[in-house]
Structure formats: structure tokens, C-alpha cells
Design a protein around this motif. Sequence first.
Motif, mmCIF file in Angstrom:
data_model
loop_
_atom_site.group_PDB
_atom_site.id
_atom_site.type_symbol
_atom_site.label_atom_id
_atom_site.label_comp_id
_atom_site.label_asym_id
_atom_site.label_seq_id
_atom_site.Cartn_x
_atom_site.Cartn_y
_atom_site.Cartn_z
ATOM 1 N N SER A 467 0.751 -1.308 -0.255
ATOM 2 C CA SER A 467 -0.117 0.074 0.148
ATOM 3 C C SER A 467 0.903 1.180 0.226
ATOM 4 N N SER A 468 2.332 1.124 0.237
ATOM 5 C CA SER A 468 3.089 2.320 0.348
ATOM 6 C C SER A 468 3.474 2.727 -1.168
ATOM 7 N N LYS A 469 3.289 1.741 -1.918
ATOM 8 C CA LYS A 469 3.712 2.028 -3.600
ATOM 9 C C LYS A 469 5.061 2.861 -3.526
ATOM 10 N N ASN A 470 5.114 3.797 -4.216
ATOM 11 C CA ASN A 470 6.396 4.412 -4.337
ATOM 12 C C ASN A 470 7.150 4.955 -3.254
ATOM 13 N N ASP A 471 6.161 5.046 -2.205
ATOM 14 C CA ASP A 471 6.954 5.298 -0.844
ATOM 15 C C ASP A 471 7.789 4.324 0.083
ATOM 16 N N PHE A 472 7.657 3.034 -0.802
ATOM 17 C CA PHE A 472 8.037 1.887 -0.138
ATOM 18 C C PHE A 472 9.691 2.232 0.262
ATOM 19 N N PRO A 473 9.907 2.134 1.448
ATOM 20 C CA PRO A 473 11.412 2.588 2.029
ATOM 21 C C PRO A 473 12.362 1.846 1.140
ATOM 22 N N PRO A 474 13.317 2.531 0.504
ATOM 23 C CA PRO A 474 14.509 1.541 -0.106
ATOM 24 C C PRO A 474 15.056 0.765 0.875
ATOM 25 N N GLU A 475 15.057 1.108 2.224
ATOM 26 C CA GLU A 475 16.045 0.380 3.235
ATOM 27 C C GLU A 475 15.207 -1.121 3.488
ATOM 28 N N GLY A 507 -1.793 -8.970 -6.344
ATOM 29 C CA GLY A 507 -1.734 -7.587 -6.556
ATOM 30 C C GLY A 507 -0.720 -6.849 -5.481
ATOM 31 N N GLN A 508 -0.503 -7.627 -4.487
ATOM 32 C CA GLN A 508 0.278 -7.031 -3.309
ATOM 33 C C GLN A 508 1.690 -7.387 -3.918
ATOM 34 N N LEU A 509 1.850 -8.750 -4.133
ATOM 35 C CA LEU A 509 3.084 -9.373 -4.570
ATOM 36 C C LEU A 509 3.613 -8.520 -5.741
ATOM 37 N N MET A 510 2.444 -8.233 -6.627
ATOM 38 C CA MET A 510 3.194 -7.456 -7.756
ATOM 39 C C MET A 510 3.751 -6.052 -7.397
ATOM 40 N N GLU A 511 3.077 -5.532 -6.443
ATOM 41 C CA GLU A 511 3.489 -4.100 -6.211
ATOM 42 C C GLU A 511 4.805 -4.191 -5.418
ATOM 43 N N VAL A 512 4.989 -5.218 -4.486
ATOM 44 C CA VAL A 512 6.173 -5.356 -3.348
ATOM 45 C C VAL A 512 7.320 -5.926 -4.423
#
Length: 692
Positions: A467-475, A507-512
Motif C-alpha cells: 500500500s506504500s507504493k512508490n513510498d516503499f522505503p528503499p531500506e 496484486g500486493q505481490l506484484m507491487e512489492v
Amino acid sequence: MDLDALRFGVFTQLGTAAGDWEAMAKKLRDLETDARDDLGGKAAKANWEGVNATVTKEFVGKTAKEFADAATQAESIANILKDTHGELVGYKKQLNDTIEQALTRNLTVVGTGDGGFTVTMNIHPDRAAKGHEVPEHTQADVNALRDEVQKILTQATESDTTAAQALTMLVSQTPYGFSDAAYYDRDSAAKAMKDAEEIANLLKKKGDDLTPEQFDRLNKDLAAYKDDRLFQEKLATTLGPRGVLEFWADLSDPSDGGGLQRARLKDLGDFQQNLSFVLAGATQSDSPAMRTWENDMVKLGDQRIETRGGQAYGYQLMSNLMRTGDWDNRFLNAYGNALVATEKKMKVPDRFYLMEPTLKMNFIGDAEFGRDPIAGFMAALANSPDAATDFFNAKEPQDNAQWVLKDRPSFDDSPLKDGPNETLEATGRAMFAAVSGVTDLETGAQYEEHTPEQREAMKRSLGILASSKNDFPPELRDSMAYAMGNHGDWVHEAMSDPIGRHELDAGQLMEVSKQISRNRDDYQTLTQVMHQSVVADILTEKAHPEDSLDRAGRTIGFLEEARYQATNADKGEALADASWKKAWRYHIVGGLITPWSPAMDSVQRGVDLITSKMLEDEQNRINDQATADHTKTYENRSQELRGLADLWYTQNKDWAEDPTHEGYSKDHGIYSQIEGAANDGNKKAEGVGGIQ
């Protein structure tokens, strides 16, 4: 111990008790061997399913450990009783020999009835028999006899008292089980408690006014005793929760000149780790004293601890002493729940945590000042997987995972304003521990079957991060890649499922997967760990071999679409992450095989082959810009798919060459089958790519 109790004491029963405990310890050790080798061995080899896989198997393992702990505790009790019996018998003989010798100087010792004694003449000269000459003595003889008797009684009292204290503490640490604390005599147990009390009192009194020499001695003692159960609890309870925080605040504050910090700066990290090990071990005790200690420490978390030059929250101080060691699960969850609740009230935690920037509370490495308490707490969770699972699954009194994975405002706590955020990296390790049950991302250990709680933590973490999409923390990319690999059989089933009927949301697997793939190295890790599950599936699927080939293609296609969307959302767009411009390297990822897999070496050989072929393709087709042509992207994965198809054929040659199984010929059919499945995987990934 008074005079008459030692002089006329009968210690036979104490000796008998020591012998009985020795016999009991031997019987328990035999039972431990049976439980570990017989019962435990059969449990490890059994094909557990359903409730048995998560309840009965775990019960068998815990039972075997309980026998081991029971044997260890019985041995410790026997050793302490045996040693104390020998000492008391020895002191009794010393006392009686001393009194007998005193008679040659016409002196004797008499108890006063109140625990004391007096030294008096045995026979007054005026009452001596006629013709009998009474030996003479001086006041010095009287004083010497008095001092010798007192010395013996003091030693006997110490032996008796410290034995009772050690035995009481051993038993109270585990009122509903058995302690794994091992002691070989009374002296070692008594010395551990005495040294702990002296160190705690010195820390309370001196703080950072310790001389470098005192600091060195304390650091050495903490290292020597860091696994000693009696020492751990005695130091923690003597120092007390507030004493712990005040000492660390004092050490962290350089406003008084920082003499100790300057003199021993390179050793402060070791000292921090040693103290952390000791306090962590103390929380493993279930004694009333430690329960109170833990509750009081949690209550002190949101209080400000004053120093000469500033102040800090209790959470900030304590979390830095939680970076190493195995902390009690109950304490960790009580502490974590309270910490998150406090931060949610703050709304913007860094505004509060950065109020006193002069304090440096972390000396382990040089990456962090230690002002963010979540960093140290996440390190503690990473070392305690069961507690991590509970924490990430908790929804009351608040949703902890939602806070630390997504909602929490992160802030920089490093001396240099560059590089990854250390708190988020620690959070990733804690999340991995929660979903996997192990403490290290890249161990060579064979992982245990996942519990329902670990799978729930995986589902929750996946959903929150998606659900974070592009705000997914790189760390969090690498830790999530390893988490998906740790649940590789589950993830492989979900990615390759043609009709979306799996527990894990496609869908969640795809986004992550897409967010992980924004970094080249993390994409490589994800692909390699999924190769392990794909290869293991090919090696184990015997009932319907065609299905493992189909699943392999679909999963590879799914991952390929994630990579494409991550690096080339629009045709011709420059790569989103500079990491894709670097030279490829083959990074060996070990130990991620799930329990249903065949032997590790067989799988790893297949993974080595497939991954090397995948890298051949990637090196050729991705440079400064992502491949613009979507169709061309999928055509260029031929090496990877060919390697998987060839591996599949070697495992299923007889089945493939059976005339009833058309379409699986070696030179054409298997490649056509896996390519078609990969295209289906592409389409599925495209279809679920619009995750909400």
C-alpha cells in the motif's frame, strides 16, 4: 550461624540431599538424551501436517529442552548442596579443633543463647583440684581465640547464607519450569552474586566518573559474566530500572568534560554490548523481582531522565541497551506496545527526540547517535523472532506493523547526512525475523516450518508495504526480498496460480516485487531466492511434473513484469535507480530453502545454473536505459527459461518421452511450454499491476 548450631550440627541430611540430587540429575540427563535423540529425532524426521505441524512438533521440541534444563538445574542444585555440605563439615571440624586446642590454655568458648558467644576460663585457679596446676593464658590468647572462632562462624554463615540465596534465586527464576543456569559449586554462585552487587553499586555511585582502570575492570567482568544467570539478575535488580537509565544518561552526556569517553571511546561499544547481554539475560528470569523490574522499566520509558547537561527519554536510553542479547518476549512486547503508543501521541517523534542533540547514546559503530529509540528496539526484535512475530501481528492497543512499516515519520540520526536510514534497516531485519522465525537474513540454516502466526505476519507486512507504493522505503527492499524467499513455496504458488485463488494477494505481490526491483541488487536477490523455490518445486513435483514446468514459467514471467514496470514504466524512460547502471555480480544467497525442499546442495546447484543464465540475459539487455520494447523484454529472457526447462527435463525425462504426454519434447516442446507459461505470468502480472 551461631556457635552451637555449627559445633553440634548434624549435616548428614544435607549430604543425603546432595546425593539424591546427583542421582536425580543423572536420571534427568538420561531422559534428556532419550527426548533429544529418540523422541526429538523422530519428530524432526516425521512428515508433520495440519495441527501436528504447528502444535505437536513444537511441543516435542520444547519437551526435549525442558528435560535438558531440568537436568542442568538438578546438577546445579546438587553441586551447590555438595559443596556447601563439604564446607560446613569442614568448618565444624575447624571449630571443634580450635576449641579443643584452647583447653590447653585453660580457655573455652560458650554460646550466649542469642547467637553470640563468650571466651572464658575453662577452670578457675581457685576451683582447680588440689595438686592440679591450671595452664596460664594471656589476654592476647583470649582475643586470638575469640577472633578465630568468629572467623570460622562468619565463613560458615557466608557458606550457608549464600547457598540459600543461590538456590532460592535459581528456583525463583523459573517458577513454572527449569533454569538452564549451570553452577559447579557454591563458591562460583556466591561470587557471581557478590560481584554483581559490587558492580551495580559502583555504577550507581560513580557513573561516568569511573576511572579508566575501573572501567576496564568492569568491562572485563561484564564480558565474563554476560551469560551468568545469577549475576544478570543480581546486577539488574541491584542497579534498578532508574539506576540503569541514569547511568547510561550520565555516560552519554559529555558536558562534564567527557574524560572517560575520551579515554575509552574505542571500548564504549564493547561495554554497551556487554551490559546489554547482561540485562537481556536478566529479563529471562521469571522471578517476582524481575517482573517488577520489567514493569517499572516500561513505565519509565516516557519520562525524561535528567543529566548535568541535558535530558533524554527513558525509551531513548533503554533502547540503546537493547541492541544485543536475547530479551524476554513478554518484556519486549510490553515495551514495544508502550513505545509505539507514546510515539503515536507525539505524532512527529523526531521533534521530541532531537530536543537534546548533545547526547550520544549509542557507541556501537559510528553510524548513529542513538536518539531514535525504534532503532535499538528493532534490533532487539531481530534477535528475538517470537517477540517480533507478536509485535508485527499486534493490532491492540494499536497496529504496530502499520506504524513502523509505513506511518511512522522517519528521521536521520547519523553524524553524516547520507546513506540509508539505520532505523529503517533495523526495522527490515525485525520484520524478517517476525515472518521467518530466524535472526539473520543470510544464514545457512535450514528454516523450520512456518507457524500460522509467522504467515500472518508475512501477509500483514506484504499488504502494508504494498500500500506504500512508490513510498516503499528503499531500506526495506532487501529484507522483504529475503522474506519472500523465506516463504518461497508460498510466494511461488501465489505468483504462478492461474486463477488467483491463493492466500497471498497477487496484486500486493506484484507491487512489492516492483518496488524491490527498483534496485538492481535487490532485484537480483529476489530473483535468486525465487529461483530456489522454483528449482525445489521442479525437483519434488512427481505426481504432475507438467505443473512444475508451468509454475516455473509463470513465476519467472511475473517477476519479469515487475522488473519491467520498475525500470521502464514509460517507454524510453531513464532507469529509476542508478544501481542498474553498475556491473552485475553473482551474489550467493544460501539457506532460504523451505522444509518441503530436497537436499540443499541439489537445489543450490540448480540455482547456480539458472541464476548465472539469468545474469547473462540481464547484462546484455539492461544498460543506461530500460528496454523500451515491452515484447522484446520478454523475448530476451531465453537463457533463464532454457536453463529451467533443461533442468526440468533431466528430472522428468521418462515422463516427457512417454507418447501419451505430447508437447514436452527435449528440443522444442519444453521450451514452448515454459515460454507460454512465462507469457501467461506476464499477463497476470500486468493485470494485477494496478494495485490499490
